[in-house]
Motif scaffolding. Structure first.
Motif: not given
Ligand code: MG
Length: 353
Positions: A116-138
């Motif tokens: 979000a902040t590097y060079q005022r924003g670059i693209d990113f991909i979420q590959i969540p590997t924990s259950l918490l990240a898969q169901v919620d934070s990603s």
């Protein structure tokens, strides 16, 4: 493959499939604008899955580099982000290149904030590997870090270009990490889906985990589409979190997991609301029973005053009031505005369950 599309100012797809990790390169290529990819991951996850993701990215034509940080919530601070900026700059990353966040919630939050902040924003991909990240934070575009005054107090809303969920990665989670995610799953049942909650009571979640992930992600997608920046309905996702975050803070973010703290927070609030005549009788016990079933605690030794005082510094507090999330009954939630001065008295109506 299951696909959900999240509509927002920058829309993105969530793709769920067992084994998707080994074909992630092509999927990322389809949404990437440049040809450099940086995998950001932690010291637990990178040794297990980093190679698979890197070779898939390379096969798809990306020049790949990696940034690995020490695993754990203690890493979730600005100094870690500064190191990510260094890696990105030293490897010549420009705005068209892409970050691949490979790991649990801490990784997604931090890699997302760096994006979000590097060079005022670059693209990113979420590959969540924990259950918490898969169901919620990603899902939902919240990124950020902790500061000593509290969790996630610095951050940005920044949409990923895609979220790739591979339920096979759950096989390498320790039981404690699986339980950590189950607290958020139980939360989704409490706030939006009585039928999900009943399945968690009757069935073994691990046996139906693909369906559970899909349902939780669908609920979250619907909520964040309607309220991207948390001015209304999205606050419901904070059920259990106002007190939970404060409990985590009281522990100094070590010795208790986010899920454990949120579970305790859900029971405390619901017990208090039940005794205040707001929540249907029996809900707190049902929540406590299902938490126990998935090896999560339902109460904590931290003094209530310390927990409620800590909660007043939360993001859900503003001016002289604080928003808390309560249930009418399982599957039906709402937010209530309380005066800060009333929070302790309200919570003290609760019982230990
Ligand atoms: Mg949470």
């Amino acid at each position: 493959m299951k696909k959900l599309s999240v509509k927002s100012n920058r829309s993105y797809d969530i793709l769920i499939e067992r084994g998707i990790l080994s074909s992630c390169g092509e999927l990322i290529k389809a949404v990437a604008r440049g040809n450099k990819a940086m995998i950001i991951s932690d010291s637990n996850v990178y040794p297990i899955y980093g190679g698979t993701v890197a070779s898939s990215l390379e096969s798809a034509g990306f020049a790949v580099c990696s940034h690995v940080f020490p695993a754990g919530e203690a890493s979730k601070q600005l100094s870690s982000i500064a190191k990510m900026y260094d890696s990105l700059a030293e490897n010549g990353f420009s705005r068209k290149d892409i970050i691949v966040a490979l790991g649990g919630g801490v990784t997604g939050d931090m890699a997302g904030f760096a994006a979000a902040t590097y060079q005022r924003g670059i693209d990113f991909i979420q590959i969540p590997t924990s259950l918490l990240a898969q169901v919620d934070s990603s899902v939902g575009a919240k990124t950020g870090v902790d500061i000593k005054q509290g969790k996630n107090l610095v951050g940005a809303f920044w949409q990923p270009s895609a979220v790739l969920i591979d339920p096979n990665t759950l096989k390498t989670l320790t039981p404690e990490f699986f339980s950590d995610g189950m607290a958020e799953v139980i939360k989704y049942g409490c706030i939006k889906s009585a039928s999900l909650f009943e399945r968690l009571e009757k069935e073994n979640a691990a046996d139906i985990i693909d369906e559970i992930i899909l349902e939780c992600v669908s609920i979250k997608k619907d909520v964040v589409e309607r309220d991207e920046h948390e001015s209304g309905e999205r606050m419901l996702l904070n059920f259990g979190h106002t007190l939970g975050h404060s409990i985590e803070k009281a522990y100094g973010y070590t010795g208790i997991t986010h899920g454990q703290a949120v579970g305790i927070g859900m029971v405390m609030m619901t017990s208090a609301a039940q005794n205040a005549g707001i929540t249907e009788k029996g809900c707190a016990k049902r929540i406590a029973d299902v938490l126990k079933k998935y090896s999560l605690p339902t109460c904590d030794k931290t003094p209530l005053k310390l927990i409620t005082d800590g909660a007043l510094g939360d993001k859900k507090a503003s001016g002289d009031s604080i928003n808390i999330v309560l249930l009418n009954k399982i599957g039906d939630s709402f937010t209530k505005r309380l005066k800060k001065s009333e929070l302790y008295d309200f919570c003290s109506k609760g019982e230990i369950i």
